[in-house]
Design a protein around this motif. Structure first.
Motif, PDB file in Angstrom:
ATOM      1  N   CYS A   1       0.819  -1.200   0.000  1.00 46.86           N
ATOM      2  CA  CYS A   1       0.000   0.000   0.000  1.00 46.86           C
ATOM      3  C   CYS A   1       0.848   1.243   0.000  1.00 46.86           C
ATOM      4  N   LEU A   2       0.247   2.318  -0.477  1.00 39.79           N
ATOM      5  CA  LEU A   2       0.889   3.626  -0.537  1.00 39.79           C
ATOM      6  C   LEU A   2       0.177   4.498   0.472  1.00 39.79           C
ATOM      7  N   GLU A   3       0.934   5.049   1.431  1.00 40.08           N
ATOM      8  CA  GLU A   3       0.280   5.722   2.554  1.00 40.08           C
ATOM      9  C   GLU A   3       0.798   7.149   2.733  1.00 40.08           C
ATOM     10  N   ASP A   4      -0.127   8.087   2.770  1.00 38.26           N
ATOM     11  CA  ASP A   4       0.194   9.474   3.101  1.00 38.26           C
ATOM     12  C   ASP A   4      -0.330   9.767   4.494  1.00 38.26           C
ATOM     13  N   THR A   5       0.600  10.091   5.388  1.00 35.57           N
ATOM     14  CA  THR A   5       0.233  10.369   6.771  1.00 35.57           C
ATOM     15  C   THR A   5       0.477  11.837   7.082  1.00 35.57           C
ATOM     16  N   TYR A   6      -0.479  12.441   7.791  1.00 36.65           N
ATOM     17  CA  TYR A   6      -0.344  13.844   8.179  1.00 36.65           C
ATOM     18  C   TYR A   6      -0.413  13.944   9.696  1.00 36.65           C
ATOM     19  N   LEU A   7       0.551  14.679  10.273  1.00 38.18           N
ATOM     20  CA  LEU A   7       0.646  14.790  11.723  1.00 38.18           C
ATOM     21  C   LEU A   7       0.845  16.250  12.105  1.00 38.18           C
ATOM     22  N   ASN A   8       0.523  16.543  13.363  1.00 35.80           N
ATOM     23  CA  ASN A   8       0.786  17.868  13.898  1.00 35.80           C
ATOM     24  C   ASN A   8       2.237  17.913  14.390  1.00 35.80           C
ATOM     25  N   PRO A   9       3.123  18.683  13.726  1.00 31.59           N
ATOM     26  CA  PRO A   9       4.539  18.667  14.111  1.00 31.59           C
ATOM     27  C   PRO A   9       4.778  19.267  15.488  1.00 31.59           C
ATOM     28  N   ALA A  10       3.848  20.100  15.959  1.00 32.85           N
ATOM     29  CA  ALA A  10       4.009  20.675  17.295  1.00 32.85           C
ATOM     30  C   ALA A  10       3.941  19.578  18.351  1.00 32.85           C
ATOM     31  N   ARG A  11       3.210  18.529  18.032  1.00 35.36           N
ATOM     32  CA  ARG A  11       3.067  17.444  19.003  1.00 35.36           C
ATOM     33  C   ARG A  11       4.196  16.429  18.878  1.00 35.36           C
ATOM     34  N   PHE A  12       4.829  16.379  17.716  1.00 29.86           N
ATOM     35  CA  PHE A  12       5.873  15.370  17.496  1.00 29.86           C
ATOM     36  C   PHE A  12       7.156  16.019  16.968  1.00 29.86           C
TER      37      PHE A  12
END
Lengths: 237, 237
Positions: free
Chosen positions: B137-148
């Motif tokens: 599978c091809l996965e695009d993940t979006y995260l809050n960089p302030a939290r990580f």
DNA sequence: AAGTGGTCTAGACCACCCG
DNA sequence: GGGTGGTCTAGACCACTTT
């Protein structure tokens, strides 16, 4: 229907109503002991009500801190419903067009699914299921005719599940479902009024009663442009 | 891991073991009061153990009659797991190839999903997930960089979920997932080593912690020839 | 009539969070 | 330390199934 008439369930309904009518997310509910006193039930009963509300995603609990209103949910967990119920919950009028209704030899595949001898007859029903008149899915259902004698006479626009439950006392309790992505073959495409090779879900489902006896086996092909799945998944505890 | 060390859970594990080691389906378990006496716990504790076993599909109960061993299950209910756990449970070795790892403006779509301002930065990770070396599978993940902060330094073959939990204390508790059937576009097809226009699942997932704060938003495209969903669905009580 | 699961009570102790 | 949820006990009555 959804009321069990138990104290826990009455309390659950009451609390759900209170939350629904204006409690902000993350606002704190009264402590369990308080609720127990106020509603004159034991704390265990309060906990049973809250347990279920937590499972439904209505509240969350933090040990040592309290019970809080959860943020409203968009998605509901997958539930076992008939096509008819499913469509109505989406605001569509379900319909059905019967293509095939005949008894055939079970064979290895359907015999195994329904746990009957391969030589025995099974009832094969093929229907186009529609939503607001538009074809939504093509469904082949297989049943044990010994359990549902004369079933074909009762099949109209009424939900097959309803007929099985009300006339034959067969209540489906759980089901195993397998979901594959596929594309429409030329014949299915024509039946569903969709372009050939457009995306589709191919879904197989075996339904069981409380005693784990198979009631029904069905293979459905859904138009993917009209259908998708919404799941709410909980972390393993 | 799965042991809660509570009496109810110890009893549950014990009973599950007994069933697993040779009890026939539909054989009757001792009555709840018997179990309570034998294991020197209260009946409520026995009931909690059996409640969970019933939910897991290990046993079924009939009021007035008793508790019985359920028929063995093929399918497990959908669980919230990482891709890595998921593949390992299928006996495959998970892998990952990083294609993109950068911060971009959230924009309306991803800002809404992660509940941050559209002007704020989000971390975008694109990976090809593999099973036994084959693209799955091809996965695009979006995260809050302030939290990580500094997350990209820790991304290796380790599960992203593990990194988030062990290094940042962000434990995912539930997720909303939407599953669509689709076909592979030419570019995705090339990345996944599959023919163009072959069937695919397009899955979007928003993951939340216990406080219902969004942790992650991901869009994944799965090769349908290598992946399908198995669900066990329970009737509404 | 006896046995079983379904519900409920009143009270207890523990682990955890917060001021 | 006081409040909160998590777990557990001993006992009770009810609804249902089975004998």
């Amino acid at each position: 229907m959804s009321s069990q008439e138990t104290k826990a369930d009455l309390l659950r309904q009451h609390l759900a109503g209170v939350i629904d009518q204006g409690l902000e997310p993350h606002s704190k509910l009264p402590a369990e002991r308080e609720l127990a006193t106020e509603f004159e039930v034991s704390r265990l009963t309060v906990r049973r009500a809250l347990d279920r509300m937590e499972q439904e995603g209505l509240v969350y609990r933090v040990q040592g801190a309290g019970t809080f209103v959860a943020a409203p949910r968009i998605t509901k967990s997958v539930e076992l419903t008939s096509f008819s119920e499913d469509m109505r919950s989406r605001g569509l009028e379900p319909g059905s067009r019967l293509l095939i209704g005949e008894t055939v030899a079970a064979g290895a595949r359907y015999g195994a699914k329904l746990q009957v001898s391969p030589a025995q007859d099974v009832l094969h029903i093929r229907r186009v299921r529609t939503a607001d008149g538009e074809p939504m899915c093509l469904e082949d259902t297989y049943l044990n005719p010994a359990r549902f004698p004369g079933l074909m006479q009762h099949i109209g626009n009424e939900s097959l599940y309803r007929v099985m439950e009300t006339r034959y006392g067969a209540r489906i309790e759980w089901a195993e479902q397998s979901i594959h992505a596929s594309v429409l073959g030329p014949q299915d495409a024509e039946i569903l009024h969709a372009p050939a090779f457009s995306p589709a879900f191919f879904v197989t489902r075996t339904s069981f009663d409380t005693m784990d006896r198979p009631i029904e086996y069905a293979e459905s092909t859904y138009r993917a442009d009209r259908y998708h799945y919404e799941l709410r998944i909980q972390r393993n505890r």
